[in-house]
Design a protein around this motif. Structure first.
Motif, PDB file in Angstrom:
ATOM      1  N   ARG A 234     -73.266  24.032  56.268  1.00 23.08           N
ATOM      2  CA  ARG A 234     -72.705  24.930  55.096  1.00 23.08           C
ATOM      3  C   ARG A 234     -72.990  23.987  53.924  1.00 23.08           C
ATOM      4  N   GLN A 236     -73.124  22.989  49.633  1.00 19.07           N
ATOM      5  CA  GLN A 236     -71.934  22.395  48.714  1.00 19.07           C
ATOM      6  C   GLN A 236     -71.960  23.807  47.753  1.00 19.07           C
ATOM      7  N   ARG A 237     -70.707  23.957  47.130  1.00 10.91           N
ATOM      8  CA  ARG A 237     -70.291  25.429  46.638  1.00 10.91           C
ATOM      9  C   ARG A 237     -71.256  25.960  45.515  1.00 10.91           C
ATOM     10  N   GLU A 264     -71.698  28.841  50.257  1.00 11.39           N
ATOM     11  CA  GLU A 264     -70.289  28.881  49.818  1.00 11.39           C
ATOM     12  C   GLU A 264     -70.231  29.621  48.474  1.00 11.39           C
ATOM     13  N   PRO A 265     -69.099  29.832  47.735  1.00 10.39           N
ATOM     14  CA  PRO A 265     -68.669  30.668  46.834  1.00 10.39           C
ATOM     15  C   PRO A 265     -69.923  30.860  45.834  1.00 10.39           C
ATOM     16  N   TRP A 303     -70.316  33.074  52.564  1.00  7.83           N
ATOM     17  CA  TRP A 303     -68.800  33.067  52.286  1.00  7.83           C
ATOM     18  C   TRP A 303     -68.600  34.146  51.456  1.00  7.83           C
ATOM     19  N   LYS A 361     -68.628  34.558  56.663  1.00  7.31           N
ATOM     20  CA  LYS A 361     -67.665  33.631  56.656  1.00  7.31           C
ATOM     21  C   LYS A 361     -66.481  34.124  55.893  1.00  7.31           C
ATOM     22  N   ASP A 363     -63.064  34.229  54.393  1.00  4.16           N
ATOM     23  CA  ASP A 363     -62.305  32.996  53.950  1.00  4.16           C
ATOM     24  C   ASP A 363     -60.556  33.644  53.634  1.00  4.16           C
ATOM     25  N   ASP A 432     -58.535  24.566  56.549  1.00  5.87           N
ATOM     26  CA  ASP A 432     -58.614  23.427  55.666  1.00  5.87           C
ATOM     27  C   ASP A 432     -57.919  22.271  56.270  1.00  5.87           C
ATOM     28  N   ARG A 458     -66.328  17.765  58.184  1.00  5.90           N
ATOM     29  CA  ARG A 458     -66.566  17.831  56.733  1.00  5.90           C
ATOM     30  C   ARG A 458     -66.801  16.340  55.853  1.00  5.90           C
ATOM     31  N   ASN A 482     -69.347  21.164  57.475  1.00 14.87           N
ATOM     32  CA  ASN A 482     -68.928  22.091  56.622  1.00 14.87           C
ATOM     33  C   ASN A 482     -68.865  21.137  55.221  1.00 14.87           C
ATOM     34  N   TRP A 484     -68.944  21.900  51.998  1.00 16.93           N
ATOM     35  CA  TRP A 484     -68.657  22.826  50.888  1.00 16.93           C
ATOM     36  C   TRP A 484     -68.173  22.018  49.750  1.00 16.93           C
TER      37      TRP A 484
END
Length: 717
Positions: A234, A236-237, A264-265, A303, A361, A363, A432, A458, A482, A484
């Motif tokens: 996964r 980075q954001r 991710e986002p 995500w 994913k 969340d 988390d 992570r 992950n 993220w």
């Protein structure tokens, strides 16, 4: 005096009458082999099984052993009073209880007081967790499921009734050192805030059989695509398309396997709340990007959370179909309504699944209370906030899965919340929280809860911790880093990069084994990762009696199993996994009765005993039971494609004749539901010190992805 006695007598009659009218007789109906349903009062229309929308896997249930009702029916008590349902189930003195959801610190649940409530895990096993499944099993070989989408209060052998059949001994705390603040209780009691409920009771004869019946009632366990059992990274954001392409290229150049990448986002134009549209600065050509990655054998997973931004294209259309309260200023679609689902899941399909996105994913569908919708919220469907909290994760899984099912395309994703009824959904839970030991306990407990859990990796403070986390992650449902927030790669700690690569390659080599074990999860209901207490030959610890003492000198094995065994687990039919944690150089491993062998060397390890092992940094301790058959494939960077022939090396351990059911299908579609699959029998035995192995022929007209087959004897004479 006579008047006083008269009034007292009348009062007693009134109390007796009131109790009688509130008591409910339960009529039990056998709805599937070894599964009985009882109804108390008037159950609510919206419950867990309706929210999940799954159907029992009848063929699998028909193969289960015949069994009678496993409890004394007259000792199951229920009553409805003041709009609430009270339940009581009998509990014997030496019974141990397991389950009540995805717990992170405890395996034994007898003596616990819990409130089963969907929430993010906050460091304490109190019932508030990502999957508070209202299902428990007993060491006596039965299970109980409460089909309610409510917060359920559980007293798992803690409350003592005045008229108890087996009352605890009254003791004097002043002088008796054996006095306990937790006296013996002979019942499991529950309080459901609803004027009726459905109860399901599952027969064994073993505890594992009861779990299998529960999973099969929920449609059977999920069967991921082969690529879902590969390796995932996964990002980075705020990674962009080039960053993803560079990441995939680095994996290939360095020789690390990779099957799917998670965005991710930052793939969305805005998040928290979400717009559900691609960010054009980071991903100017989403379709071209997705298709290019697919050509490189890399799938993409997106995500999201379900909270709709005022700037989302669907905001105005879904606003009237949303709840009264917002989350991070985003509206909450009432996805229990068909009209809302059409808009919301249509948005997840449009320009995402449509262009080749392989999964999601999901969340923040769990908690916590300070940002999720409150229990005072209202929803246009009429389902209240509590019901929505208990089922939102279920529904997110259900309706995304249906999109892929309609396309005859399997998916495998991540979700933060699930509940009873969710066994068949192709999703793995994550969170988390980040305690490595508790992650393993959660993996142990996942088999009791009807869910999958990944002890994801992570970040780490040292290379040792990184490797130890990675090792246990490889022996889990989803092998995943992950990154993220951390941006870590498998090779981030150079001093252990080679060992990490070896473990990642081992994950790929073992794919035939993992895939077959997930097939058994689907067709037979057997969790692929499960507690030692479900393994034949592992003596289940009795619940501690009030005066029990253990002599460590006489029986160290008894002492070992009397304590919770929560740091080792079974992985599939033959493997026992015992993770090592940072700072450890050795650990104790409890071997069930029967001979066990080292997975890597084939050497004899022990039989029904506690061993101390010093594995070194390179290996996670893994043991194979006598007669174990482990099918392996060559190291590959990506999972095999549909129709791709794969050579197999069949590893055999021990002395006993071994058998294994090797599963085969196309690995990508739902055609197995139409019968397009096979289990091919592998048989191995020793003859004059040498092994002789055979595999049944491929069935004509069925998928056949097996190439050359070789047999390897792991255990010397």
């Amino acid at each position: 005096m006579m008047n006083a006695l008269k009034y007292f007598f009348l009062f007693c009659l009134f109390v007796s009458f009131a109790t009688t009218i509130n008591a409910q007789s339960i009529t039990w109906t056998e709805v599937e082999p070894g599964i009985w349903k009882g109804v108390i009062g008037k159950p609510e229309e919206f419950d867990l099984l309706k929210a999940a929308g799954v159907q029992p896997y009848h063929a699998g249930l028909q193969q289960m052993p015949k069994a009678g009702f496993p409890l004394a029916q007259e000792e199951i008590n229920a009553r409805v009073q003041d709009g609430k349902t009270y339940l009581r189930f009998p509990l014997e003195r030496k019974e141990q209880l397991f389950g009540f959801g995805l717990n992170f610190q405890t395996v034994f649940q007898r003596g616990k007081v819990l409130t089963l409530h969907v929430d993010n895990y906050a460091g304490k096993d109190n019932g508030r967790t990502h999957a508070p499944t209202p299902f428990y099993v007993s060491s006596k070989g039965y299970g109980v499921f409460i089909n309610s989408a409510r917060y359920i209060n559980v007293y798992a052998g803690t409350a003592v009734r005045r008229e108890s059949k087996v009352p605890p001994e009254v003791k004097d705390r002043n002088l008796d050192k054996t006095w306990s603040s937790h006296p013996y209780s002979d019942g499991v009691e529950m309080l459901i805030p609803a004027a009726g409920v459905e109860i399901y009771v599952f027969a064994g004869p073993t505890t594992l059989d009861a779990i299998r019946r529960y999973n099969l009632l929920n449609g059977g366990g999920c069967l991921p695509p082969r690529w879902g059992l590969g390796f995932t990274q996964r990002m980075q954001r705020l990674t962009d398309a080039k960053g993803v392409e560079d990441e995939a290229k680095a994996f290939e150049e360095k020789g690390y396997p990779l099957d799917f990448i998670g965005l991710e986002p930052g793939w969305q134009s805005k998040s928290y709340p979400c717009t559900f549209e691609w960010d054009k600065t980071r991903f100017p050509d989403p379709k071209g990007f997705v298709q290019d990655m697919l050509k490189k054998n890399i799938r993409l997973n997106l995500w999201t959370n379900p909270y709709v931004s005022p700037e989302a294209p669907v905001y105005k259309s879904i606003l009237p179909l949303s709840g009264s309260h917002t989350v991070w200023n985003g509206i909450v679609p009432d996805i229990s309504m068909p009209e809302a689902r059409k808009i919301f899941f249509g948005e997840l399909e449009k320009d995402k699944i449509d262009i080749g996105i392989s999964g999601y994913k999901m969340d923040e569908v769990d908690g916590g209370d300070n940002y999720l919708w409150p229990d005072v919220a209202v929803f246009p469907s009429g389902h209240d906030a509590e019901q929505m909290r208990q089922t939102y994760g279920l529904m997110m899984q259900r309706y995304t899965s249906e999109i892929y099912h309609q396309r005859n395309q399997r998916t495998f994703g991540l979700v933060r919340a699930s509940n009873g009824g969710g066994s068949s959904f192709p999703y793995v839970i994550y969170n988390d929280y980040y305690d490595h030991r508790d992650f393993i306990t959660a993996l142990v407990n996942s088999g009791f809860a009807g869910v999958l859990w990944t002890p994801e990796v992570r970040s780490s403070k040292t290379g040792e911790e990184w490797l130890r986390r990675f090792q246990s992650n490889v022996f889990s449902p989803m092998a995943m880093i992950n990154a993220w927030a951390s941006g870590t790669k498998p090779w981030s700690f150079a001093e252990v990069a080679d060992q990490v690569k070896t473990m990642a390659n081992l994950r790929m080599q073992m794919m035939p084994y993992w895939y077959s074990e997930f097939a058994k999860y689907h067709f037979q209901g057997t969790p692929p990762f499960r507690a030692m207490y479900l393994e034949d030959g592992f003596v289940t610890a009795d619940a501690k009696s009030e005066n029990k003492k253990t002599n460590l000198e006489e029986n160290p094995y008894e002492e070992a199993i009397t304590k919770e065994v929560k740091d080792q687990y079974m992985a599939g039919e033959y493997l026992l996994v015992a993770p090592v944690f940072a700072g450890q150089t050795s650990r104790k491993v409890i071997l069930p009765k029967g001979k066990w062998y080292d997975f890597y060397t084939g050497k004899y390890a022990g039989n029904g005993e506690v061993i101390t092992v010093t594995p070194g940094m390179d290996k996670i301790p893994v043991y194979v039971k006598d007669g174990g058959v482990i099918p392996m494939m060559p190291v590959m960077l990506h999972a095999p494609k549909a129709g791709q022939k794969i050579d197999l090396e069949i590893r055999y351990y021990g002395e006993k004749p071994g058998t294994y059911a090797l599963y085969d299908d196309d690995g990508e579609t739902y055609n197995y539901e139409k019968g397009e699959y096979s289990f091919r029998q592998i048989n191995v035995q020793k003859v004059n010190g040498r092994i002789k192995g055979a595999i049944t022929s491929a069935i004509k007209g069925k998928p056949d992805n097996v190439g050359k087959v070789a047999f390897k004897q792991m255990t010397d004479n």
